[in-house]
Each structure stands twice: as C-alpha cells, then as structure tokens.
Design an enzyme around this catalytic site. Structure first.
Site, PDB file in Angstrom:
ATOM      1  N   GLU A 148      55.215  15.891 132.891  1.00 13.37           N
ATOM      2  CA  GLU A 148      56.032  14.940 132.122  1.00 13.37           C
ATOM      3  C   GLU A 148      55.385  13.574 131.955  1.00 13.37           C
ATOM      4  OE1 GLU A 148      59.852  15.017 134.068  1.00 13.37           O
ATOM      5  OE2 GLU A 148      60.035  17.193 133.850  1.00 13.37           O
ATOM      6  N   ASN A 195      52.506  20.147 132.075  1.00 15.32           N
ATOM      7  CA  ASN A 195      53.861  20.687 131.952  1.00 15.32           C
ATOM      8  C   ASN A 195      54.824  19.605 131.447  1.00 15.32           C
ATOM      9  OD1 ASN A 195      55.775  22.874 132.572  1.00 15.32           O
ATOM     10  ND2 ASN A 195      56.545  21.532 134.201  1.00 15.32           N
ATOM     11  N   HIS A 219      64.296  23.491 128.957  1.00 15.63           N
ATOM     12  CA  HIS A 219      65.662  23.174 129.395  1.00 15.63           C
ATOM     13  C   HIS A 219      66.480  22.955 128.122  1.00 15.63           C
ATOM     14  CE1 HIS A 219      64.615  22.809 133.606  1.00 15.63           C
ATOM     15  NE2 HIS A 219      63.611  22.011 133.286  1.00 15.63           N
ATOM     16  N   GLU A 273      60.409  26.496 132.884  1.00 17.85           N
ATOM     17  CA  GLU A 273      61.632  26.035 133.565  1.00 17.85           C
ATOM     18  C   GLU A 273      62.874  26.370 132.748  1.00 17.85           C
ATOM     19  OE1 GLU A 273      61.455  21.912 134.742  1.00 17.85           O
ATOM     20  OE2 GLU A 273      59.332  22.014 135.239  1.00 17.85           O
ATOM     21  N   ASP A 299      66.332  27.133 131.273  1.00 19.40           N
ATOM     22  CA  ASP A 299      67.757  27.344 131.490  1.00 19.40           C
ATOM     23  C   ASP A 299      68.485  26.971 130.212  1.00 19.40           C
ATOM     24  OD1 ASP A 299      67.646  24.529 131.830  1.00 19.40           O
ATOM     25  OD2 ASP A 299      67.826  24.677 134.004  1.00 19.40           O
TER      26      ASP A 299
HETATM   27  O1  G3I Z   1      66.047  16.692 149.731  1.00 17.66           O
HETATM   28  C1  G3I Z   1      67.276  15.962 149.697  1.00 17.66           C
HETATM   29  C2  G3I Z   1      68.133  16.381 150.807  1.00 17.66           C
HETATM   30  O2  G3I Z   1      67.513  16.036 152.012  1.00 17.66           O
HETATM   31  C3  G3I Z   1      69.492  15.736 150.653  1.00 17.66           C
HETATM   32  O3  G3I Z   1      70.356  16.238 151.622  1.00 17.66           O
HETATM   33  C4  G3I Z   1      70.088  15.999 149.274  1.00 17.66           C
HETATM   34  C5  G3I Z   1      71.407  15.296 149.065  1.00 17.66           C
HETATM   35  O4  G3I Z   1      71.610  14.996 147.716  1.00 17.66           O
HETATM   36  O5  G3I Z   1      69.182  15.574 148.304  1.00 17.66           O
HETATM   37  C6  G3I Z   1      67.970  16.264 148.394  1.00 17.66           C
HETATM   38  O6  G3I Z   1      67.079  15.966 147.382  1.00 17.66           O
HETATM   39  C7  G3I Z   1      67.443  16.365 146.079  1.00 17.66           C
HETATM   40  C8  G3I Z   1      66.556  17.521 145.631  1.00 17.66           C
HETATM   41  O7  G3I Z   1      66.786  17.824 144.284  1.00 17.66           O
HETATM   42  C9  G3I Z   1      66.765  18.789 146.456  1.00 17.66           C
HETATM   43  O8  G3I Z   1      68.062  19.243 146.287  1.00 17.66           O
HETATM   44  C10 G3I Z   1      67.253  15.181 145.181  1.00 17.66           C
HETATM   45  O9  G3I Z   1      68.219  14.195 145.515  1.00 17.66           O
HETATM   46  C11 G3I Z   1      67.407  15.567 143.752  1.00 17.66           C
HETATM   47  O10 G3I Z   1      67.054  14.477 142.921  1.00 17.66           O
HETATM   48  C12 G3I Z   1      66.486  16.741 143.440  1.00 17.66           C
HETATM   49  O11 G3I Z   1      66.675  17.111 142.093  1.00 17.66           O
HETATM   50  C13 G3I Z   1      65.634  17.874 141.539  1.00 17.66           C
HETATM   51  C14 G3I Z   1      65.020  17.139 140.366  1.00 17.66           C
HETATM   52  O12 G3I Z   1      64.003  17.938 139.775  1.00 17.66           O
HETATM   53  C15 G3I Z   1      64.399  15.816 140.777  1.00 17.66           C
HETATM   54  O13 G3I Z   1      64.151  15.066 139.676  1.00 17.66           O
HETATM   55  C16 G3I Z   1      66.201  19.198 141.060  1.00 17.66           C
HETATM   56  O14 G3I Z   1      66.662  19.953 142.184  1.00 17.66           O
HETATM   57  C17 G3I Z   1      65.130  19.987 140.323  1.00 17.66           C
HETATM   58  O15 G3I Z   1      65.717  21.116 139.710  1.00 17.66           O
HETATM   59  C18 G3I Z   1      64.526  19.115 139.230  1.00 17.66           C
HETATM   60  O16 G3I Z   1      63.482  19.860 138.616  1.00 17.66           O
HETATM   61  C19 G3I Z   1      62.852  19.235 137.502  1.00 17.66           C
HETATM   62  C20 G3I Z   1      61.413  19.713 137.491  1.00 17.66           C
HETATM   63  O17 G3I Z   1      60.807  19.459 138.721  1.00 17.66           O
HETATM   64  C21 G3I Z   1      60.649  19.048 136.354  1.00 17.66           C
HETATM   65  N1  G3I Z   1      61.308  19.266 135.081  1.00 17.66           N
HETATM   66  C22 G3I Z   1      62.716  18.911 135.040  1.00 17.66           C
HETATM   67  C23 G3I Z   1      63.483  19.610 136.156  1.00 17.66           C
HETATM   68  C24 G3I Z   1      64.959  19.290 136.076  1.00 17.66           C
HETATM   69  O18 G3I Z   1      65.184  17.920 136.293  1.00 17.66           O
END
Ligand code: G3I
Length: 354
Positions: A164, A205, A241, A271, A273
C-alpha cells in the site's frame, strides 16, 4: 452498472446449475468427499486457493483449524508477520505467532504467503515514535527484512514486500519510510528481500488497483519503473476488498492482469472479501457469490494469476465489521462455519473451468 448485470448471472448460476441449491450449500463439504474441497479442486489449475489466518486461531479453535486446513492450500498471516508483531521492541524479534502459523501450514501441507515486510500500518511504537536519521531507518529496515525473510526462506516462497505505498490519486503515500529514507525505500526493500532469499517471489501489494483507473495506472507504472531499474520484483498483489455495492468490472481486472503479465509479472488476488450491508439476506449472498465467482474466473483465465487468497474465510473472524459500520458477512463461511452460496460458487467455478 456492473452490479446490476452481475446479479442475474449469479441467480442463473444457482437456479439452473444447482437445482438443489439450498441443500448443496447447507451440506458440510466433507459430506461431498475430500475431492470437493476448494484446495482439491484447485489442483486441476495452476492457481492456489488461500486464506488469511488470524493469529493463534488455527491451533486454539478446532473448527477454525479444521476448515482452514481442509479447504485451503495456501495460508497467509493476517497479522502475525507484520513489522509490529514481529519486532515489538527494537532488535528483539518475536516469531512465536508467525512460527505457529507456519507450523500449522506445514502440518496441513499448505504453502505460506508472507505478508507484509514494509507497510505504514501496524508498526511498533518504538519505530513510529523514534526520531531517526535516514541511515538509521535504512539499517532498521534492512535488518528487519533480512532477519524475517532469511528465517522463513525454506517455508515462504512469496512475500508482499511493500504494501500500500500508493495513494488513491496515484501519488506516492507519505509514510514513515518515504519521509525518512525517501521514495527509494521501495526498491531497497525489494533488493534486500531478494538478497535474503534469491528464490522468493517478491510482490508489491495494494488495494483499489485491481481494475482500471488512476491508482491501478500508478501501480502499473511503479512496477514498470522498478523492472526498468533492475529491481527484483516478480508480481503485483491485487487485494480485492470489495462489496456487493461495488466491485471492479471483471473485464477491467482481466485487462489489468494482462498488462501486468505483458511486463512479465505474476499477479495474485491477495485479500479478497465481499462485504455487504447487514443483515445478510439470500439476495445479498447470491450477489456476493457472483462477485467471488467472477473474480476467480478472471484469475483462472489469466495466465499470470497464480493465487486467489481470501482475507479470512469465516464471518466469525473478519476485519470488516469493526472497520465498516453496518457492513460485514464478507466471507464464504458464515459465523458457524456453514458454507455460503459464495463457497459453492467457487467450487463450481473450479469444477467447470478448463
Ligand atoms: O494485537 C492486538 C491485541 O493484542 C489486542 O488485544 C487487540 C485488541 O483490539 O488488538 C490487537 O491488534 C489488532 C490486530 O488487528 C489483531 O487483531 C489491531 O488493533 C488491529 O488494528 C488489527 O487490524 C488488522 C489491520 O490489518 C491493521 O491495519 C486486521 O486484523 C487485518 O485484517 C488488516 O489487514 C489489512 C492487510 O494487512 C493489508 N490490506 C488491508 C487489510 C484490511 O485492513
């Protein structure tokens, strides 16, 4: 508009091809025999079918692990291989969660897709709060890439190296990397990843660059420039997405894949969905199935499309509802791991494609 054309196609697919539509989607896939799983059906094609796995879940949730290992031949780490989770404090790498996913994949004879070495999100606070020189940031980035890619050289043969880096208007995104190192952080990242594992296929990506338009043109130009500079880039990841309200036209995605192929680049849907306004209804799920089917069709038709990866697989665990207010149900299994129309649609595409 494309979405209005698509729905009748999806409806026809199910009405005529699946007279026992309800029972077909309700039946757990194992009742159809292992030959009907997505990964088994994909063996007839040169496209791997994958899913992103949430940290910890494959081993802590038996149902999650069962479906993941049964249906998908390729595993991507949804979060566990990003910079923050892997290097929470400077110089101290934490591989436990990433290793667990790699071990799960090996135990289930799955390949692993690495995601993502360089991004503007999910970076640790020691990195984002630091006030470092260009040389220091280059050193940090090189160390991170070298350490991670070297560790998984035997298990991971495709990496999202840079994620990105382009804005929707086609300009280069300002990130901690571009602001400290300069735009050349992109080519440096690819070169360092290649040095660490010369056999790995290295991807740029991004989202919103799947079809045609300014961002897609910018990603194409970026890849073309990198190739002209002799940078070891091997492919472009198209995240996909999308939603039941909007998705790129399949013909535009096909055209984009073709022009990237003309550069000699692989493409992967990385990715996918398809979110919808909640609550889900049969009509929305049929429309969703049509979008999934169309994109898999496009990928199977493109000589250079080598993987079709979903961003999760069950609506029980998806980034969508917490990000898009009032939307969700974006994946191919529902919250109870029951396959949705979209699952059956993907099966059908794999069964029918040449
Ligand atoms: O790891 C912490 C955990 O310790 C805590 O308990 C929990 C409470 O909220 O948060 C956890 O971290 C979160 C993590 O996901 C794991 O669940 C983050 O706050 C959260 O921001 C993170 O979101 C991820 C996001 O990327 C970050 O920007 C999403 O799961 C993930 O699906 C998303 O994936 C991205 C790709 O990498 C790139 N392209 C877009 C895609 C969707 O946004």
């Amino acid at each position: 508009m494309y979405r209005f054309l698509r729905f009748p196609l999806a409806a026809l697919l199910f009405v005529f091809a699946l007279p026992a539509c309800d029972s077909a989607v309700d039946a757990p896939p194992e009742e159809d025999g292992a030959g009907n799983t997505l990964r088994a059906l994909a063996q007839a094609h040169e496209v791997e079918i994958g899913a992103a796995a949430a940290t910890g879940l494959p081993t802590s949730d038996a149902r999650y692990g069962d479906v993941l290992g049964r249906e998908f031949g390729l595993l991507a780490a949804e979060n566990a291989m990003k910079f923050g989770p892997l290097q929470p404090t400077q110089g101290n790498f934490s591989f436990r969660e990433a290793d667990a996913l790699v071990d799960f994949a090996e135990a289930h004879d799955m390949r692993v897709r690495g995601h993502a070495l360089v991004w503007h999100n999910q970076n640790p606070s020691w990195l984002t709060n630091g006030n470092r020189t260009r040389e220091q940031m280059m050193d940090i980035l090189r160390t991170h890439i070298t350490t991670v890619v070297t560790r998984y050289a035997d298990q991971i043969d495709a990496w999202d190296v840079v994620n990105e880096a382009v804005n929707d208007d086609g300009s280069l995104r300002e990130t901690i990397w571009s602001e400290t190192i300069g735009p050349e952080y992109i080519e440096l990242a690819f070169r360092w990843a290649h040095e660490a594992d010369p056999d790995a296929r290295l991807f740029y990506n991004d989202y919103g660059a799947e079809g045609t338009g300014r961002k897609s043109d910018a990603v194409y130009a970026l890849a073309q420039n990198l190739l002209q500079e002799g940078v070891p880039i091997h492919g472009v990841g198209l995240q996909m997405h999308v939603s039941t309200d909007w998705a790129p036209r399949p013909s535009d995605v096909a055209a984009n894949m073709a022009r990237l192929g003309d550069l000699g680049l692989e493409v992967q849907i990385t990715e996918m969905d398809v979110r919808m306004p909640l609550p889900p209804t049969d009509d929305k799920e049929l429309m969703q199935a049509g979008v999934y089917a169309d994109m898999l069709d496009v990928c199977l038709d493109a000589w250079n499309c080598t993987a079709f990866v979903l961003w999760g697989f069950t609506d029980r665990h998806s980034w969508v509802p917490s990000t898009f207010n009032g939307q969700g149900a974006a994946l191919i299994f529902d919250e109870d791991y029951v396959p949705k129309y979209a699952y059956t649609a993907l099966q059908q595409v794999l069964e029918r494609a040449d």
